[in-house]
Design a protein around this motif. Sequence first.
Motif, PDB file in Angstrom:
ATOM      1  N   GLU A 173      -0.497   4.822  -1.237  1.00  0.00           N
ATOM      2  CA  GLU A 173      -1.484   5.170  -0.572  1.00  0.00           C
ATOM      3  C   GLU A 173      -1.355   5.463   0.841  1.00  0.00           C
ATOM      4  O   GLU A 173       0.106   5.591   1.076  1.00  0.00           O
ATOM      5  CB  GLU A 173      -2.329   3.688  -0.593  1.00  0.00           C
ATOM      6  N   ARG A 174      -2.032   6.021   1.752  1.00  0.00           N
ATOM      7  CA  ARG A 174      -1.670   6.667   3.006  1.00  0.00           C
ATOM      8  C   ARG A 174      -2.523   5.392   4.074  1.00  0.00           C
ATOM      9  O   ARG A 174      -3.522   6.085   4.816  1.00  0.00           O
ATOM     10  CB  ARG A 174      -2.422   7.999   2.970  1.00  0.00           C
ATOM     11  N   GLY A 185       0.889  -1.044  -0.012  1.00  0.00           N
ATOM     12  CA  GLY A 185       0.020  -0.184  -0.045  1.00  0.00           C
ATOM     13  C   GLY A 185       0.740   1.384  -0.009  1.00  0.00           C
ATOM     14  O   GLY A 185       0.574   2.062  -0.735  1.00  0.00           O
TER      15      GLY A 185
END
Length: 492
Positions: free
Chosen positions: A378-379, A373
């Motif tokens: 992504e966070r 991720g």
Amino acid sequence: MNLLFLMTDQHRVDTLGAYGNPHVATPHLDRLAATGTRFERFYTPTAICTPARASLLTGQAPFRHRLLANYERNVGYLEDLRDDAFTFSSALAARDYQLGLIGKWHGGTHRNAASYGFEGPDLPGWHNPVDHPDYLAYLADNGLPPYRISEPVRGTLPNGNPGNLMAARLHQPVEATFEYYLATRAIEHLERYAADGRPFFLATHFFGPHLPYLLPEEYYDRYDPALVELPASTAETFAGKPPVQHNYSAHWAYDTMPAEVSRKLIAVYWGYVTLIDEQIGRILTRLDELGLQDTTSVFFTADHGEFTGAHRLHDKGPAMYEDIYRIPGIIRVPGAPPQVREELVNLTDCTATLLELAGCDPSPAVDSRSLLGLVRGERPDWPGEILAEYHGHHFPYPQRMIRDERHKLVVNPESVNELYDLVADSDELHNRYEHPEFAETRRRLTTRLYTLLRERGDNFHHWMASMYDIGDLDLDLTLSSFEKEPANRESP
């Protein structure tokens, strides 16, 4: 997804251009970093070879897989993983992956890499096995001269004996070096795997830049020692620190070597890094030539760092400083954006990442969290701290560490604990554990470390429950039931 895993041994993160070094030539790793994800705060679970490598193989913290020491200095711990240990290689094999491991294994005495499904020459031990039959055959097949060194660099031990070999000149051309040999064997496997067409996992584990630094002239003298600025932590006095650190400094004979020798050793270490970068470049170039770059994820990391004189130490040991716990971490996944990530991540997290990329269930890697991720930009909600542990080398020496955004706490049951402010004291020279102004930080980190160890099942937490302020206890430290009311049972 094909998987190419490149790993060095005892590699300082600050020797790479991608991590800010202005002097050392590492163009191939810099290019990998520029096209992938470079993790700024990437840590080893333990700064010693075999336990760290076992954590990568299993996705488990050392206390759990219990392979806690290098066998050469083992003091009674397990020397091989248990029969029921999960390994990522078994999961990949179940999905019909070709598995190769070229280079350093150092993962046990009775089981080698082939025991876990990996192809490649069996290369045990901690240093380049320059007497190995496959390496000797490589030299003979290519008309290359055998290994020979001169001008060894050593300090003087406390008992007056010559110290450990630190460096020497190697009288071989680069094509004869063990590093070049490893890259050649890796390329051969890469070509064979590409021709087969099935997905592959191929690891190349270099034995360097672990000391001793044994290099041909052009690398031994590649960098002018005048470029070397000795680490600020060579001002270490060990005041307020565990005495074992001073003992380790004497063991590595740092004070018996003049400053110009220390600078030369670091310059030679830099040359070693450049030599390895060039061999990694050969592997990456061949990957591109085979048209595999869009179907292959590439990892680069190390098992742990190296002191190279920091804190008047060499090698690694019972001191949980950034020099040996922070390591390089670069991952390039096709289609993922180039970036730098600041999360606190762990070598063990590579295990779940490999499994996810291969389409396997990552959950058996119980102490690993997939980095995919993060790599994809992504966070996700990511923990704000990281744990590490140590169990000894030469002698048992238990330690646990927690590091958050700013502070680091090290618990040393046999000695004084350590607390560092990594912003105000990035060289970790000043132990703040007993300072009143750090009382709240000490209490917060101690409680958090205790809680996380309990959640993991690491029994080190029992010591902390007795000795430190961790709040109200909710368990019986004696592990007994003496004070429990007997259960009411009805007669049959």
